[in-house]
Design a protein around this motif. Structure first.
Motif, PDB file in Angstrom:
ATOM      1  N   THR A 381       0.961  -1.122  -0.122  1.00 24.31           N
ATOM      2  CA  THR A 381      -0.035   0.048  -0.027  1.00 24.31           C
ATOM      3  C   THR A 381       1.009   1.085   0.001  1.00 24.31           C
ATOM      4  OG1 THR A 381      -1.729  -1.303   1.278  1.00 24.31           O
ATOM      5  CG2 THR A 381      -1.972   1.200   1.082  1.00 24.31           C
ATOM      6  N   ARG A 438      -8.397  -0.539   1.437  1.00 24.06           N
ATOM      7  CA  ARG A 438      -8.521  -1.021   0.241  1.00 24.06           C
ATOM      8  C   ARG A 438     -10.181  -1.579   0.046  1.00 24.06           C
ATOM      9  NH1 ARG A 438      -7.733  -4.717  -4.256  1.00 24.06           N
ATOM     10  NH2 ARG A 438      -6.842  -3.766  -6.135  1.00 24.06           N
ATOM     11  N   TRP A 452     -10.317   3.814  -2.455  1.00 27.44           N
ATOM     12  CA  TRP A 452      -9.630   3.863  -1.338  1.00 27.44           C
ATOM     13  C   TRP A 452     -10.286   4.500  -0.295  1.00 27.44           C
ATOM     14  CZ3 TRP A 452      -5.493   0.972  -0.548  1.00 27.44           C
ATOM     15  CH2 TRP A 452      -4.671   0.566  -1.625  1.00 27.44           C
TER      16      TRP A 452
END
Length: 712
Positions: A381, A438, A452
Motif C-alpha cells: 500500500t 482498499r 481507497w
C-alpha cells in the motif's frame, strides 16, 4: 524550411558569458531555512504541521555504491518560501549528515570524480549556475557563467563534457516591434502557444553542450542555435530529456520540432542524436507519432525510452521501446497493458526496472529484456518514486503513502524494502494514526472499482462520520497512494472525515481500456463511478449519509461542477479548485489544444457526435438550474491551463441562483497553491467550508430533489 528561417530571426541565443560571473563564496542573502521547531498538540495534524515536514527528494548513489546523496526541503512559513539542502548518508542509512547550509537551494546534485566531489546548480542573486564542491560540502566553486543561467545539466560518462539547459529569448517583444517606445509593455501575438501553464512564453529552454575539466565549463555551444524549438519540452521537461551515449561523443535529446498552431495541436516529440564533433543531428524516432521521452542508454549503447502511439493523446499508454545497437526498434511492453512512468537499466543490462500505476498503487517492476517477462520487485500500500542502483541488484528509491511523505528506501528482489532516511519520523510519531482501507466497489456496468477509504484517528464504527468524496484531476492521473501538500488525505481524516477516493473510469493502472474510456465521455461512466462509490459507502453504518461533500481540482473541479447539477441529493456541499465550469470557454481559453481536441472531440463549432455530447451532456454550465447545495470555488490567477475565470463564472452562477457560495482567488498562484502561507490559508478555508456544512451540527441536506435536467 521557410518557417524555420522566419523564426530564426526572432530568436536570440543566450550570451555564453555573463557580464558578472558568480562568486565561489556563498554570500548570506537572508536567514537560513532549516528544520522548523514545531510541537504537536494532542496528536492533531494541522496545516502548519503539514508545511513543516521535510520534503525528501533526488536520492543519488555514489559510483562506488557506498553513499547516498539526497535533498531535504523545508518551508519557512514566516518567510513564505522553502529551501533545499543536501545530505549524505551511508548506503545502509547510517551516518546521515547535512553537507550544505545556504540561503538558496542546491538542486540537480550528482556525484562526480568517482564520488570525491559533487556537481549541482545553485542560485546566487538572480541567476542559477552550475557549481562543484567536495563530497563533504567544502570547496564550493562556480563553474559556469551563462547570462541566463543554468536550469539543469547532465555530465557525459567520461565527465569531459556537459549538456546545460539554459533559456533563450523567444519571439519579439514590444521594443522589437517599436524600438522608440522604450516603456511600452504590450504583447503582440501572431500565433498559438503564446502562454503555457503559468507563463507568457518569452523564453524557451535549449540544450548547450560544453567542455568540462572539473573546475570550469568552456566552449559552450547551443545545440538548437537559431531554432525556435524547446528542449527539454515545457512545462515538465527536465534533465530526464537528455542522455549521453556511452562513448561521450553524442547527445540524445527530446524535442518537439513544431511551433505555433502545429505545436499547440500535437504531442509528436522525437528523440534526436547530436554528434559533438560534427554537429550532425539524426531523428531516431521518425514516424513515431506520439510523445517520445525519457531516453536511457545502457553501457553497451542500447537505447530505451518511453513512447506513446497516438499524436495528440497526452494520456496514452507509455510503452517501453528498445533500439538495439543495430538500429532495430522493439516495443517491450506490447503484452503489458499498463502505462510506464520511469525506467532504468540494470547494471548487467539484462533487465529494465520501471515504476507504473497498478491497481491503485505505484509498485516497482522488473522486465527481462530478452523475454519481456515482468516481475514485481516492491509493492504494498505504497507508491514508489525514483530508481537508482546501489550495486548489481539493490535499488535506492523513495516511498510514500497517504500516511507519510517520501523517505529514502532500499529495495532488493525477494527482500522487504528497508527505510534508510528518517527525516519525518519524529513528527509523524506524535500524530494520531489513520487507517487506510482498499475496497472494491461494483459499478453500474458490473466492474469492480478499486476505492481507497481513509478512516479518521480513533475510528469507532459505532459512531457516525461525515465523508468527503475526492474527485481526481488529470483527468487521467492515478488515485494511487500519493502524498499531497494540498489534497492530503491524512489531514482530511485528522479533521474527522472519512475520505472516499475511487479509481473511477479514466485513470491509469487498470489497463488501457479503463484509462481511455473517459475521452469524449466526460459526463458519462466516470460520473456514475463516483456515485457508485458514494452509494456503496452510504451503506456503512458509520457514514453520515446526510453530510457528504464532493471536492476536487482541475478535472476533479470539473467533476464537482458536473455533480453539483446531477447528484440527486447525494451531497450536502461542494468545493472545486481550478475546475472547468464551461467547456466551450475552456476550449478557447486553454493553451494545449491537443488536450481539448482529444478529450472533447474538437472545437464546439464542429458538430460531430463527440463534440455534441461534450458541449451539451458533459458541460457543467448546462446544469446550473439544478444546483441546490452550497459551493466554494478557489483558483490561482496565474493559472493559464484552466483560467481563473472558470471559477468566477461558477461563483457568479451560484450567487445568482441564490445559493450559499464562497470564492477564494490567489493572485500569485497558478494551477497549484504553492507558497506556504497561501497553502495554510487554503487549508483553513477548505476545512472551514466543509465543517460549516458537514459536521454534525450542520442541518441535514434534505431539500427536495433537483429538477430534471433540461439538456436534450
Amino acid at each position: 524550411m521557410k518557417l524555420i528561417k522566419t523564426f530564426a530571426i526572432m530568436l536570440s541565443t543566450v550570451a555564453l558569458l555573463s557580464s558578472s560571473t558568480c562568486s565561489d563564496i556563498v554570500e548570506q542573502q537572508g536567514p537560513i531555512i532549516g528544520k522548523p521547531d514545531v510541537k504537536v498538540e494532542n496528536g492533531q495534524f494541522t496545516p502548519e504541521l503539514l508545511n513543516s515536514l521535510g520534503r525528501v527528494s533526488g536520492p543519488t548513489v555514489s559510483p562506488d555504491g557506498r553513499k547516498i546523496l539526497y535533498g531535504v526541503t523545508y518551508q519557512d512559513i514566516e518567510q513564505n518560501k522553502g529551501n533545499r539542502e543536501l545530505w549524505v548518508m551511508d548506503v545502509d542509512g547510517q551516518n546521515a549528515t547535512q553537507i550544505t547550509k545556504t540561503p538558496s537551494s542546491e538542486n540537480n546534485a550528482v556525484w562526480i570524480e568517482g564520488g570525491r566531489r559533487i556537481a549541482f546548480v545553485y542560485k546566487e542573486g538572480d541567476v542559477t549556475q552550475m557549481w562543484v564542491m567536495n563530497a563533504d560540502g567544502s570547496g564550493r566553486k562556480c563553474v559556469t557563467a551563462l547570462e541566463n543561467g543554468v536550469d539543469g545539466f547532465v555530465l557525459s560518462p567520461d565527465e569531459k563534457h556537459v549538456v546545460l539547459i539554459s533559456q533563450v529569448k523567444y519571439g519579439k517583444n514590444a521594443q522589437d516591434h517599436h524600438p522608440d517606445l522604450k516603456k511600452a509593455n504590450a504583447r503582440i501575438i501572431d500565433d498559438l502557444m503564446y502562454k503555457h501553464w503559468d507563463e507568457w512564453v518569452e523564453t524557451i529552454p535549449h540544450p548547450f553542450v560544453a567542455d568540462f575539466d572539473g573546475s570550469q565549463v568552456t566552449n559552450v555551444k547551443d545545440v538548437l542555435e537559431g531554432e525556435p524549438f524547446e528542449s527539454p519540452m515545457k512545462p515538465w521537461g527536465d534533465v530526464e530529456s537528455l542522455a549521453w551515449t556511452p562513448d561521450s561523443k553524442s547527445l540524445i535529446y527530446v524535442c518537439r520540432k513544431k511551433v505555433g498552431k502545429e505545436y499547440a495541436i500535437s504531442t509528436n516529440s522525437d528523440l534526436f542524436r547530436y554528434e559533438l564533433a560534427t554537429g550532425k543531428t539524426e531523428n531516431l524516432t521518425e514516424g513515431m507519432m506520439g510523445y517520445d521521452t525519457y531516453p536511457i542508454v545502457s553501457k553497451s549503447g542500447r537505447l530505451a525510452w518511453l513512447s506513446m502511439e497516438h499524436d495528440g493523446y497526452e494520456a496514452d499508454k507509455n510503452r517501453i521501446f528498445l533500439m538495439d545497437t543495430n538500429g532495430e526498434k522493439k516495443d517491450l511492453t506490447a503484452n503489458w497493458d499498463y502505462s510506464v512512468d520511469a525506467i532504468v537499466w540494470s547494471p548487467d543490462e539484462q533487465f529494465i526496472y520501471f515504476i507504473c500505476p497498478f491497481q491503485g498503487t505505484q509498485p516497482i517492476f522488473r522486465m527481462e529484456v530478452a523475454t519481456q517477462k515482468v516481475d514485481t520487485i516492491a509493492s504494498g500500500t505504497f507508491d514508489y518514486d525514483g530508481l537508482a542502483f546501489a550495486g548489481p541488484d539493490t535499488l535506492v528509491t523513495m516511498r510514500h503513502n497517504y500516511a507519510m511523505p517520501n523517505e529514502v528506501f532500499s529495495v532488493k528482489a525477494g527482500e522487504q524494502p528497508k527505510q534508510l532516511s528518517h527525516v519525518n519520523d519524529d513528527l509523524l510519531a506524535q500524530l494520531d494514526s489513520i487507517t487506510i482501507e482498499r475496497r472494491l466497489v461494483r459499478t453500474t456496468d458490473g466492474k469492480d472499482m478499486v476505492t481507497w477509504v481513509v478512516l479518521p484517528p480513533h475510528f469507532d464504527p459505532a459512531k457516525k462520520y461525515p465523508a468527503i468524496l475526492f474527485c481526481e484531476g488529470g483527468p487521467q492521473s492515478p488515485v494511487s497512494q500519493f502524498w499531497s501538500y494540498r489534497w492530503n488525505f491524512r489531514i482530511m481524516a485528522a479533521n474527522g472525515y472519512v475520505v472516499i477516493a475511487p479509481n473511477r473510469r479514466g485513470l491509469p493502472g487498470f489497463g488501457t481500456e479503463w484509462n481511455a474510456q473517459i475521452s469524449g465521455d466526460y459526463g458519462g461512466q466516470n460520473m456514475k463511478d463516483y456515485m457508485s462509490a458514494v452509494d456503496d459507502m452510504k451503506r456503512e453504518p458509520y457514514i453520515d449519509g446526510d453530510h457528504i461533500g464532493a471536492v476536487g481540482a482541475s478535472y476533479g473541479g470539473y467533476s464537482v461542477y458536473w455533480l453539483a447539477g446531477n447528484h440527486e441529493n447525494r451531497f450536502a456541499c461542494f468545493l472545486a479548485h481550478a475546475g472547468i465550469f464551461n467547456l466551450e470557454a475552456q476550449y478557447l481559453e486553454t493553451e494545449e489544444m491537443w488536450f481539448v481536441n482529444w478529450d472533447l472531440g474538437g472545437p464546439f463549432w464542429e458538430k460531430n457526435a463527440t463534440t455534441m455530447k461534450s458541449y451539451t451532456v458533459a458541460n457543467p454550465k448546462n446544469y446550473v438550474q439544478n444546483w441546490n447545495r452550497p459551493i466554494m470555488v478557489t483558483a490561482g490567477e496565474k493559472d493559464y491551463r484552466i483560467v481563473f475565470t472558470q471559477a468566477t463564472q461558477a461563483f457568479n452562477a451560484a450567487k445568482l441562483m441564490g445559493l450559499d457560495a464562497r470564492m477564494v482567488l490567489f493572485p500569485e498562484e497558478n494551477h497549484w497553491i504553492l507558497k506556504p502561507q497561501n497553502s495554510i490559508l487554503w487549508q483553513r478555508e477548505f476545512f472551514g467550508w466543509l465543517d460549516r456544512w458537514l459536521k454534525p451540527q450542520a442541518a441535514p441536506a434534505t431539500e427536495g430533489s433537483a429538477p430534471a435536467d433540461s439538456v436534450k
